[in-house]
Write a protein that holds these residues in place. Structure first.
Motif, short mmCIF file in Angstrom:
data_model
loop_
_atom_site.label_atom_id
_atom_site.label_comp_id
_atom_site.label_asym_id
_atom_site.label_seq_id
_atom_site.Cartn_x
_atom_site.Cartn_y
_atom_site.Cartn_z
N TRP A 1 0.80 -1.22 0.00
CA TRP A 1 0.00 0.00 0.00
C TRP A 1 0.83 1.28 0.00
CZ3 TRP A 1 -4.91 -0.03 -1.18
CH2 TRP A 1 -5.66 -1.19 -0.93
N ARG A 2 2.13 1.18 0.24
CA ARG A 2 2.94 2.38 0.44
C ARG A 2 2.86 3.33 -0.76
NH1 ARG A 2 7.55 0.19 2.04
NH2 ARG A 2 8.39 -0.04 -0.06
N GLU A 3 3.13 2.83 -1.96
CA GLU A 3 3.13 3.69 -3.15
C GLU A 3 1.75 4.24 -3.50
OE1 GLU A 3 6.76 1.12 -3.31
OE2 GLU A 3 4.64 0.83 -2.85
N ALA B 1 6.84 16.20 -2.08
CA ALA B 1 7.98 16.05 -1.17
C ALA B 1 7.53 15.68 0.24
CB ALA B 1 8.78 17.35 -1.14
N ILE B 2 6.45 16.31 0.70
CA ILE B 2 5.94 16.02 2.05
C ILE B 2 5.52 14.56 2.16
CG2 ILE B 2 4.04 16.46 3.65
CD1 ILE B 2 4.14 19.40 2.72
N ALA C 1 6.91 11.34 4.27
CA ALA C 1 6.02 10.70 5.23
C ALA C 1 5.77 9.23 4.92
CB ALA C 1 4.69 11.45 5.30
N VAL C 2 5.79 8.86 3.64
CA VAL C 2 5.38 7.51 3.26
C VAL C 2 6.51 6.68 2.67
CG1 VAL C 2 3.73 6.17 1.91
CG2 VAL C 2 3.05 8.40 2.82
N THR D 1 9.17 5.07 10.80
CA THR D 1 8.55 4.07 11.65
C THR D 1 7.16 4.54 12.04
OG1 THR D 1 9.50 5.11 13.64
CG2 THR D 1 10.74 3.32 12.62
N TRP D 2 6.22 3.64 11.97
CA TRP D 2 4.85 3.91 12.40
C TRP D 2 4.57 3.01 13.60
CZ3 TRP D 2 2.39 7.96 10.50
CH2 TRP D 2 2.75 8.43 9.25
#
Length: 241
Positions: free
Chosen positions: A92-94, A205-206, A210-211, A217-218
């Motif tokens: 799911w990251r991308e 960029a943000i 973040a992702v 780390t989450w």
């Protein structure tokens, strides 16, 4: 407050809020402080030059680029791209990165237009004027977030430098073309589209930080590094016993 909430606030909410403040500040400078200062004094002339150079062929070309960045097309392309990324990469990251970048720029754009009131250029408008302010350009901002975001993902997975350059060259041309055509069609001033590059690019960029950040780390789980050629996220270690 949980670790996840802290991460979201620090990596997403705070930077996006700061971006919104910067966009409003730029809008106030352009519309109230620097209106009689170069280069803003020549913007009307730039728009008149574009309007005076219109031809049937360029009208058709400009319509294509403008349509690529319409709200409907941005939504459709974003959803389809996110689905393909999910199906191909099995994570799911991308998809989250891409959707978050496009959504963030839309929110910053919308709320900025609620604060900044700027009229459209004083030339013939080739499109129906939406009710939002001319500052910034929603088409340019959305195109920047979507197509530059795709360029980031594809360049990360490219296995050679020529391939990386090709992806960047191809996809970055889309928001540039959108910006030029929005001015050509009489819908935005030059400063509107320049501010939109800032909005869309900063949101990319943000959300990349973040992702896609390999050190992110989450809570307790560390996001695995994004490496060229990785199609499946590493499997979790089996339970002991």
């Amino acid at each position: 407050m949980s670790d996840v909430a802290v991460q979201i606030a620090r990596r997403v909410l705070l930077p996006v809020s700061l971006l919104f403040a910067v966009m409003v500040g730029l809008g106030l400078l352009v519309t109230r402080v620097l209106t009689h200062t170069w280069p803003f004094t020549v913007e009307d002339g730039v728009n008149r030059e574009f309007a005076g150079d219109r031809t049937p062929v360029w009208n058709d070309v400009s319509l294509v680029f403008s349509t690529l960045a319409s709200t409907q097309m941005i939504v459709v392309v974003t959803v389809l791209a996110a689905l393909v990324l999910r199906l191909v990469l099995h994570r799911w990251r991308e998809p989250i990165f891409l959707c978050a970048a496009v959504t963030a720029q839309a929110l910053v754009f919308f709320f900025t237009t609620m604060v900044i009131d700027r009229n459209r250029p004083t030339v013939e408008h080739m499109d129906a004027s939406p009710p939002t302010s001319s500052f910034p350009s929603g088409h340019t901002s959305a195109a920047t977030a979507l197509y530059v975001g795709l360029a980031v993902l594809l360049a990360l997975r490219a296995r050679s430098t020529p391939a990386k350059v090709a992806w960047w060259s191809l996809l970055v041309l889309v928001p540039v073309g959108v910006a030029l055509t929005r001015m050509y069609r009489g819908m935005h001033h030059p400063s509107d589209v320049v501010a939109s590059f800032l909005n869309g690019g900063t949101c990319v960029a943000i959300m990349a930080r973040a992702v896609l950040d390999k050190t992110l780390t989450w809570g307790r789980a560390k996001v695995s590094p994004l490496r060229p050629g990785d199609d499946v996220a590493p499997a979790a270690a089996p339970a002991g016993g």
